[in-house]
Design an enzyme around this catalytic site. Sequence first.
Site, PDB file in Angstrom:
ATOM      1  N   CYS A 135       7.010  90.664  34.966  1.00 29.14           N
ATOM      2  CA  CYS A 135       6.986  90.418  36.389  1.00 29.14           C
ATOM      3  C   CYS A 135       6.621  91.612  37.051  1.00 29.14           C
ATOM      4  O   CYS A 135       6.581  91.524  38.333  1.00 29.14           O
ATOM      5  CB  CYS A 135       8.564  90.069  36.723  1.00 29.14           C
ATOM      6  SG  CYS A 135       9.189  88.696  35.792  1.00 29.14           S
ATOM      7  N   HIS A 271      10.189  91.295  44.050  1.00 29.85           N
ATOM      8  CA  HIS A 271      10.166  90.299  43.190  1.00 29.85           C
ATOM      9  C   HIS A 271      11.214  89.267  43.316  1.00 29.85           C
ATOM     10  O   HIS A 271      12.086  89.614  43.496  1.00 29.85           O
ATOM     11  CB  HIS A 271      10.261  91.108  41.696  1.00 29.85           C
ATOM     12  CG  HIS A 271      10.228  89.858  40.718  1.00 29.85           C
ATOM     13  ND1 HIS A 271       9.440  88.848  40.529  1.00 29.85           N
ATOM     14  CD2 HIS A 271      11.217  89.969  39.558  1.00 29.85           C
ATOM     15  CE1 HIS A 271       9.834  88.037  39.667  1.00 29.85           C
ATOM     16  NE2 HIS A 271      10.733  88.472  38.857  1.00 29.85           N
ATOM     17  N   ASN A 301      11.384  81.772  40.518  1.00 29.32           N
ATOM     18  CA  ASN A 301      10.825  83.012  39.680  1.00 29.32           C
ATOM     19  C   ASN A 301       9.407  82.710  39.367  1.00 29.32           C
ATOM     20  O   ASN A 301       9.305  82.097  38.298  1.00 29.32           O
ATOM     21  CB  ASN A 301      11.682  83.678  38.931  1.00 29.32           C
ATOM     22  CG  ASN A 301      11.123  85.026  38.322  1.00 29.32           C
ATOM     23  OD1 ASN A 301      10.105  85.349  38.507  1.00 29.32           O
ATOM     24  ND2 ASN A 301      11.846  85.703  37.864  1.00 29.32           N
TER      25      ASN A 301
HETATM   26  O1  UT7 Z   1      12.266  87.920  36.277  1.00 26.93           O
HETATM   27  C1  UT7 Z   1      12.892  88.000  34.983  1.00 26.93           C
HETATM   28  C2  UT7 Z   1      14.010  88.742  35.034  1.00 26.93           C
HETATM   29  N1  UT7 Z   1      15.127  87.925  35.078  1.00 26.93           N
HETATM   30  C3  UT7 Z   1      15.995  87.907  36.216  1.00 26.93           C
HETATM   31  O2  UT7 Z   1      15.914  88.554  37.211  1.00 26.93           O
HETATM   32  C4  UT7 Z   1      17.430  87.145  36.005  1.00 26.93           C
HETATM   33  C5  UT7 Z   1      18.504  87.853  36.568  1.00 26.93           C
HETATM   34  N2  UT7 Z   1      19.686  87.187  36.189  1.00 26.93           N
HETATM   35  C6  UT7 Z   1      19.988  86.059  37.104  1.00 26.93           C
HETATM   36  O3  UT7 Z   1      19.510  85.709  38.093  1.00 26.93           O
HETATM   37  C7  UT7 Z   1      21.512  85.284  36.698  1.00 26.93           C
HETATM   38  O4  UT7 Z   1      22.101  86.077  35.607  1.00 26.93           O
HETATM   39  C8  UT7 Z   1      21.124  84.008  36.149  1.00 26.93           C
HETATM   40  C9  UT7 Z   1      20.744  83.269  37.544  1.00 26.93           C
HETATM   41  C10 UT7 Z   1      20.272  83.622  35.040  1.00 26.93           C
HETATM   42  C11 UT7 Z   1      22.717  83.160  35.658  1.00 26.93           C
HETATM   43  O5  UT7 Z   1      23.438  83.549  36.835  1.00 26.93           O
HETATM   44  P1  UT7 Z   1      24.982  83.936  36.535  1.00 26.93           P
HETATM   45  O6  UT7 Z   1      25.608  83.906  37.786  1.00 26.93           O
HETATM   46  O7  UT7 Z   1      24.527  85.238  35.901  1.00 26.93           O
HETATM   47  O8  UT7 Z   1      25.665  82.989  35.329  1.00 26.93           O
HETATM   48  P2  UT7 Z   1      26.124  83.292  33.788  1.00 26.93           P
HETATM   49  O9  UT7 Z   1      24.814  83.466  33.014  1.00 26.93           O
HETATM   50  O10 UT7 Z   1      26.887  84.464  33.783  1.00 26.93           O
HETATM   51  O11 UT7 Z   1      26.523  81.813  33.680  1.00 26.93           O
HETATM   52  C12 UT7 Z   1      27.852  81.631  34.301  1.00 26.93           C
HETATM   53  C13 UT7 Z   1      28.018  79.884  34.004  1.00 26.93           C
HETATM   54  C14 UT7 Z   1      28.214  79.747  32.310  1.00 26.93           C
HETATM   55  O12 UT7 Z   1      29.048  78.829  32.029  1.00 26.93           O
HETATM   56  P3  UT7 Z   1      30.572  79.382  31.868  1.00 26.93           P
HETATM   57  O13 UT7 Z   1      30.519  79.948  30.379  1.00 26.93           O
HETATM   58  O14 UT7 Z   1      31.069  80.005  32.547  1.00 26.93           O
HETATM   59  O15 UT7 Z   1      31.298  77.954  31.535  1.00 26.93           O
HETATM   60  C15 UT7 Z   1      26.628  79.222  32.209  1.00 26.93           C
HETATM   61  O16 UT7 Z   1      26.859  78.398  31.008  1.00 26.93           O
HETATM   62  O17 UT7 Z   1      27.102  79.239  34.395  1.00 26.93           O
HETATM   63  C16 UT7 Z   1      26.640  78.487  33.496  1.00 26.93           C
HETATM   64  N3  UT7 Z   1      25.120  77.869  33.924  1.00 26.93           N
HETATM   65  C17 UT7 Z   1      24.861  76.783  34.603  1.00 26.93           C
HETATM   66  N4  UT7 Z   1      25.353  76.027  34.960  1.00 26.93           N
HETATM   67  C18 UT7 Z   1      24.836  74.933  35.519  1.00 26.93           C
HETATM   68  C19 UT7 Z   1      24.020  78.721  33.211  1.00 26.93           C
HETATM   69  N5  UT7 Z   1      23.087  78.077  33.913  1.00 26.93           N
HETATM   70  C20 UT7 Z   1      23.396  77.062  34.444  1.00 26.93           C
HETATM   71  C21 UT7 Z   1      22.814  75.867  35.055  1.00 26.93           C
HETATM   72  N6  UT7 Z   1      23.591  74.983  35.559  1.00 26.93           N
HETATM   73  N7  UT7 Z   1      21.315  76.122  35.368  1.00 26.93           N
END
Ligand code: UT7
Length: 345
Positions: A135, A271, A301
């Site tokens: 990115c 970004h 993204n």
């Molecule tokens: O440009 C490339 C670089 N990448 C990035 O910049 C990504 C940076 N990270 C992020 O933007 C965030 O970490 C994400 C958007 C990817 C994820 O958000 P988060 O608030 O960090 O969620 P998490 O990964 O900690 O997951 C929290 C919960 C989990 O469920 P449990 O274990 O708490 O029951 C996930 O399974 O959210 C669940 N989850 C979803 N639920 C519904 C993860 N993805 C989804 C989804 N829909 N799409």
Amino acid sequence: MAITNEYRTRSGAVALRSFKAKGRPSAIAGMGVYAPENIITNFDLEKMMDTSDKWITERTGIHKRHIAAPGTTTFEVATKAARAALDAAGITAADLDMILVGTSSPDGPFPSVACRVQNELGASGAVAWDTLAACTSFVYGLSIADAYIATERADTVLVIGAEVLSRMLNYTNRGTAVIFGDGAGAAVLRPAPTGGGFKSWCLGSDGRGYAQVTCGNIEKGAYAAKDATPFIDMVGPDVFKFAVDIFIRQANEVCNTAGVALEDIDLWVPHQANFRIIDAAARRIGLPLDRVAINIDEYGNTSSASIPLALEEAIRKGRVKSGDHVLLAGFGSGLTWGACLMTWV
Ligand code: UT7
């Protein structure tokens, strides 16, 4: 709290490196973008996997993403943005000395996407190659273009960020499939009019974080693993923390180096990875959101295309005027980061 130039990871501290632009200044002379027509909304994704519009909107700020038709290549979307950028700059392909394509989703190991774009444009006088910094690729490309123009080895450089990331999405992985989209953006760089152009740069990489955002089997390598369809994977929460931190420190670095106060940034173009990352960093930098370019709601993204897509939109909407301090900042897989401060011409 004072912002230091060191960010800390689990593996230790990393000091950011920044430098003032030297030699003949360069500036953006014109930009162009392209986004595929086909749109996938959060509601569409609800029907495809265990997710919801509420979760995606609240956790990322994304409402929809543009997804290329099957069979679309990265060089095609790159060429569409490139043609628009040449028109905006009022030049032809014959004027180009160099074409740099930043992409995380090349059509294959070789030839480069840049050589395919060169062929499509008929830019026979240009040298063309790809830069891979995920990115951050677009900012790395701008820095190469600026260096060549500064040292008078090139006068006119086309820098492109182009992606067809949808080919690398696993629609059973809700943690990544809802995030990414396709698109392309391009900028023509030329020697800057007096007083304008790029002022300072902050580029860095921390390979210790190589496993945080990946595509395919990174330990064996895609070939040994016979990995026919390598998919994007990431440790989202770790990347989130890194991203907020690096955005804040990069902004501080490029402003200090250029002798511009953080509060004098007129437009920050980050970004577009997650609205919450941008919002958290903007608060710490002290920038109100009306001075931040945000269009992640529309595109998701788009990796190396996200900064040019957001900057071009800001220009089109009249949000940038001559003399403004414009800050671009990226981060991504590698880990990599890159920022630059310019005076808009
Ligand atoms: O440009 C490339 C670089 N990448 C990035 O910049 C990504 C940076 N990270 C992020 O933007 C965030 O970490 C994400 C958007 C990817 C994820 O958000 P988060 O608030 O960090 O969620 P998490 O990964 O900690 O997951 C929290 C919960 C989990 O469920 P449990 O274990 O708490 O029951 C996930 O399974 O959210 C669940 N989850 C979803 N639920 C519904 C993860 N993805 C989804 C989804 N829909 N799409």
